[in-house]
Design a protein around this motif. Structure first.
Motif, PDB file in Angstrom:
ATOM      1  N   MET A   1     -45.087  32.819  58.288  1.00 22.55           N
ATOM      2  CA  MET A   1     -44.583  31.647  58.984  1.00 22.55           C
ATOM      3  C   MET A   1     -44.385  31.929  60.460  1.00 22.55           C
ATOM      4  O   MET A   1     -44.556  31.060  61.314  1.00 22.55           O
ATOM      5  N   LYS A   2     -44.014  33.174  60.799  1.00 22.53           N
ATOM      6  CA  LYS A   2     -43.792  33.515  62.201  1.00 22.53           C
ATOM      7  C   LYS A   2     -45.087  33.453  63.001  1.00 22.53           C
ATOM      8  O   LYS A   2     -45.055  33.395  64.222  1.00 22.53           O
ATOM      9  N   ASN A   3     -46.225  33.503  62.317  1.00 20.78           N
ATOM     10  CA  ASN A   3     -47.512  33.466  62.999  1.00 20.78           C
ATOM     11  C   ASN A   3     -48.059  32.053  63.144  1.00 20.78           C
ATOM     12  O   ASN A   3     -49.198  31.866  63.573  1.00 20.78           O
ATOM     13  N   PHE A   4     -47.288  31.042  62.795  1.00 17.15           N
ATOM     14  CA  PHE A   4     -47.760  29.666  62.889  1.00 17.15           C
ATOM     15  C   PHE A   4     -48.027  29.310  64.348  1.00 17.15           C
ATOM     16  O   PHE A   4     -47.230  29.590  65.238  1.00 17.15           O
ATOM     17  N   LYS A   5     -49.169  28.670  64.567  1.00 16.45           N
ATOM     18  CA  LYS A   5     -49.526  28.190  65.904  1.00 16.45           C
ATOM     19  C   LYS A   5     -49.854  26.703  65.844  1.00 16.45           C
ATOM     20  O   LYS A   5     -50.531  26.237  64.924  1.00 16.45           O
ATOM     21  N   GLY A   6     -49.399  25.986  66.851  1.00 14.90           N
ATOM     22  CA  GLY A   6     -49.645  24.553  66.890  1.00 14.90           C
ATOM     23  C   GLY A   6     -51.092  24.176  67.073  1.00 14.90           C
ATOM     24  O   GLY A   6     -51.557  23.163  66.551  1.00 14.90           O
ATOM     25  N   LEU A   7     -51.829  24.972  67.846  1.00 22.33           N
ATOM     26  CA  LEU A   7     -53.269  24.771  68.075  1.00 22.33           C
ATOM     27  C   LEU A   7     -53.600  23.378  68.594  1.00 22.33           C
ATOM     28  O   LEU A   7     -54.679  22.848  68.332  1.00 22.33           O
ATOM     29  N   GLY A   8     -52.675  22.771  69.323  1.00 24.31           N
ATOM     30  CA  GLY A   8     -52.951  21.467  69.916  1.00 24.31           C
ATOM     31  C   GLY A   8     -52.973  20.319  68.940  1.00 24.31           C
ATOM     32  O   GLY A   8     -53.506  19.244  69.250  1.00 24.31           O
ATOM     33  N   SER A   9     -52.387  20.487  67.773  1.00 23.63           N
ATOM     34  CA  SER A   9     -52.373  19.415  66.773  1.00 23.63           C
ATOM     35  C   SER A   9     -51.339  18.351  67.126  1.00 23.63           C
ATOM     36  O   SER A   9     -50.331  18.632  67.771  1.00 23.63           O
ATOM     37  N   ALA A  10     -51.591  17.148  66.663  1.00 26.54           N
ATOM     38  CA  ALA A  10     -50.630  16.058  66.819  1.00 26.54           C
ATOM     39  C   ALA A  10     -49.682  16.023  65.631  1.00 26.54           C
ATOM     40  O   ALA A  10     -50.053  16.351  64.505  1.00 26.54           O
ATOM     41  N   THR A  11     -48.452  15.620  65.900  1.00 25.86           N
ATOM     42  CA  THR A  11     -47.532  15.237  64.841  1.00 25.86           C
ATOM     43  C   THR A  11     -46.623  14.146  65.398  1.00 25.86           C
ATOM     44  O   THR A  11     -46.717  13.796  66.572  1.00 25.86           O
ATOM     45  N   LEU A  12     -45.765  13.600  64.562  1.00 25.77           N
ATOM     46  CA  LEU A  12     -44.944  12.452  64.957  1.00 25.77           C
ATOM     47  C   LEU A  12     -43.463  12.818  64.927  1.00 25.77           C
ATOM     48  O   LEU A  12     -43.060  13.756  64.254  1.00 25.77           O
ATOM     49  N   ILE A  13     -42.683  12.057  65.674  1.00 24.78           N
ATOM     50  CA  ILE A  13     -41.244  12.288  65.721  1.00 24.78           C
ATOM     51  C   ILE A  13     -40.579  11.777  64.452  1.00 24.78           C
ATOM     52  O   ILE A  13     -39.697  12.419  63.903  1.00 24.78           O
ATOM     53  N   GLY A  14     -40.960  10.645  63.962  1.00 21.62           N
ATOM     54  CA  GLY A  14     -40.368  10.156  62.718  1.00 21.62           C
ATOM     55  C   GLY A  14     -40.389   8.651  62.615  1.00 21.62           C
ATOM     56  O   GLY A  14     -41.149   8.084  61.833  1.00 21.62           O
ATOM     57  N   SER A  15     -39.569   7.970  63.410  1.00 20.72           N
ATOM     58  CA  SER A  15     -39.344   6.550  63.153  1.00 20.72           C
ATOM     59  C   SER A  15     -40.546   5.684  63.517  1.00 20.72           C
ATOM     60  O   SER A  15     -41.229   5.909  64.503  1.00 20.72           O
ATOM     61  N   MET A  16     -40.761   4.677  62.681  1.00 23.82           N
ATOM     62  CA  MET A  16     -41.835   3.703  62.856  1.00 23.82           C
ATOM     63  C   MET A  16     -41.255   2.307  62.597  1.00 23.82           C
ATOM     64  O   MET A  16     -40.269   2.162  61.866  1.00 23.82           O
ATOM     65  N   PRO A  17     -41.877   1.249  63.168  1.00 21.78           N
ATOM     66  CA  PRO A  17     -41.284  -0.087  63.055  1.00 21.78           C
ATOM     67  C   PRO A  17     -41.696  -0.868  61.817  1.00 21.78           C
ATOM     68  O   PRO A  17     -41.178  -1.962  61.579  1.00 21.78           O
ATOM     69  N   GLN A  18     -42.623  -0.358  61.034  1.00 23.28           N
ATOM     70  CA  GLN A  18     -43.154  -1.126  59.914  1.00 23.28           C
ATOM     71  C   GLN A  18     -42.115  -1.349  58.816  1.00 23.28           C
ATOM     72  O   GLN A  18     -41.176  -0.563  58.646  1.00 23.28           O
ATOM     73  N   LYS A  19     -42.327  -2.394  58.047  1.00 26.07           N
ATOM     74  CA  LYS A  19     -41.559  -2.618  56.823  1.00 26.07           C
ATOM     75  C   LYS A  19     -42.350  -2.173  55.605  1.00 26.07           C
ATOM     76  O   LYS A  19     -41.775  -1.731  54.610  1.00 26.07           O
ATOM     77  N   ASP A  20     -43.667  -2.291  55.699  1.00 23.07           N
ATOM     78  CA  ASP A  20     -44.554  -1.895  54.606  1.00 23.07           C
ATOM     79  C   ASP A  20     -44.678  -0.365  54.601  1.00 23.07           C
ATOM     80  O   ASP A  20     -45.262   0.230  55.499  1.00 23.07           O
TER      81      ASP A  20
END
Length: 355
Positions: A1-20
């Motif tokens: 786990m200490k060797n994990f690298k982001g490598l420029g990947s996208a991820t999200l913060i969390g909240s979204m406005p959808q109901k579905d």
């Protein structure tokens, strides 16, 4: 786990406005196909930032639609005793976390469970999966007792809340580990933007760092990677000194403030840490509409040149970078949130050409 690298990947913060829920999960997978995050949907009261993670907190009551803590009753003492009994039983392996008060409930965990089911059905491969909990400082400052006093001024909750959040994180980690990839848990700490202000003048650096470190340690013991998200400025030494694997900041709006910690940031990267750049704006609709992936790539490239100078090349920075929106999208109109996600995906496509 200490060797994990982001490598420029996208991820999200969390909240979204959808109901579905299914639609929100599909959008999250489309925007961040390598490291998807399960979306929080604050349109549901149970999935709002504080409410989603306080089930099982001793003394918690709800009156006239407001949640607070009553710590002045015999029931509180009984609930606190049960809390510690279950905490110790889980720690000793005599109680499954699924059988405790520390899992997300039917309503608070509905979108998370939808996310897991969708992941299972797609059969796709991922580099990692991301979840989140509210950070201990934000929860302790945001939740009040029966006298309207923030819980951060009650020593009992300084012990209880990090343990509660650590187990909320552990429950997510155990479920997402079933997919055989690293699991990232962000502590969402918007409250840290107020640390050091007159409102919290009596709270020491060490107290806040210890709160963060206790949850980070719980994430690590469960086998996860720990990140922190602050959507404005703060004393970033708190993040650099609390054991986080990933530090997420608003690179669009607050890069100049973050860059004051240039020395600490470069050492963090050199030691294997990852920076999650919140490069896509999420606050003003006209600003979101004016951006393109190319304009954001130019902005970020200039930031890297300023931060790294001649001490670290851009390839090394990208290797230890993830990219996110500057904050959650839960308060945006759905079409603006969709644009934020599209900008993020397009930006990553451009920037990873440098790697």
């Amino acid at each position: 786990m200490k060797n994990f690298k982001g490598l420029g990947s996208a991820t999200l913060i969390g909240s979204m406005p959808q109901k579905d829920r299914e639609n929100a999960v599909a959008l999250a997978l489309e925007a961040a196909p390598e490291i998807p995050a399960w979306p929080q949907l604050p349109i549901y009261p149970a999935e709002q930032m504080l409410a989603q993670y306080i089930e099982g907190l001793p003394g918690l009551v709800s009156e006239e639609g407001k949640q607070f803590v009553r710590s002045d009753t015999p029931q509180f003492d009984q609930q606190a005793l049960l809390f510690y009994e279950q905490y110790l039983a889980i720690d000793e392996g005599t109680l499954r976390i699924d059988d405790s008060q520390f899992q997300l409930g039917e309503q608070t965990g509905a979108t998370f469970r939808c996310f897991l089911q969708t992941i299972m059905n797609t059969g796709a491969s991922f580099r990692a999966l991301k979840g989140q909990v509210v950070g201990p400082f934000t929860l302790l400052c945001g939740l009040k007792d029966q006298n309207g006093r923030a819980l951060i001024y009650d020593e009992r909750f300084l012990d209880i809340v990090p343990k509660l959040l650590g187990l909320k994180a552990r429950w997510q980690i155990e479920l997402m580990q079933e997919f055989g990839v690293p699991v990232i848990i962000f502590l969402d700490e918007p409250g840290l933007a107020g640390f050091g202000s007159s409102a919290f003048i009596s709270l020491s650096f060490e107290l806040v760092r210890n709160l963060l470190s206790e949850v980070v340690d719980a994430v690590h013991r469960a086998g996860g990677l720990a990140g922190v998200h602050v959507c404005a400025n703060t004393d970033w030494l708190l993040a650099f000194q609390s054991g986080f694997d990933i530090i997420n900041f608003d690179a669009y709006g607050y890069f100049d403030k973050f860059a004051l910690y240039r020395k600490e940031c470069l050492k963090f990267i050199a030691d294997g840490g990852n920076i999650a750049w919140g490069i896509v704006p999420t606050t003003e609709l006209d600003v979101i509409g004016a951006q393109t992936p190319e304009s954001l790539a130019r902005r970020w490239t200039a930031q890297v040149r300023e931060l790294a100078s001649d001490e670290m090349d851009i390839e090394q920075v990208i290797a230890h970078s993830l990219f996110t929106p500057s904050c959650g999208c839960g308060s945006l109109p759905e079409e603006s949130a969709a644009r934020v996600l599209a900008l993020l995906k397009g930006f990553c496509r451009i920037v990873r050409q440098f790697a």
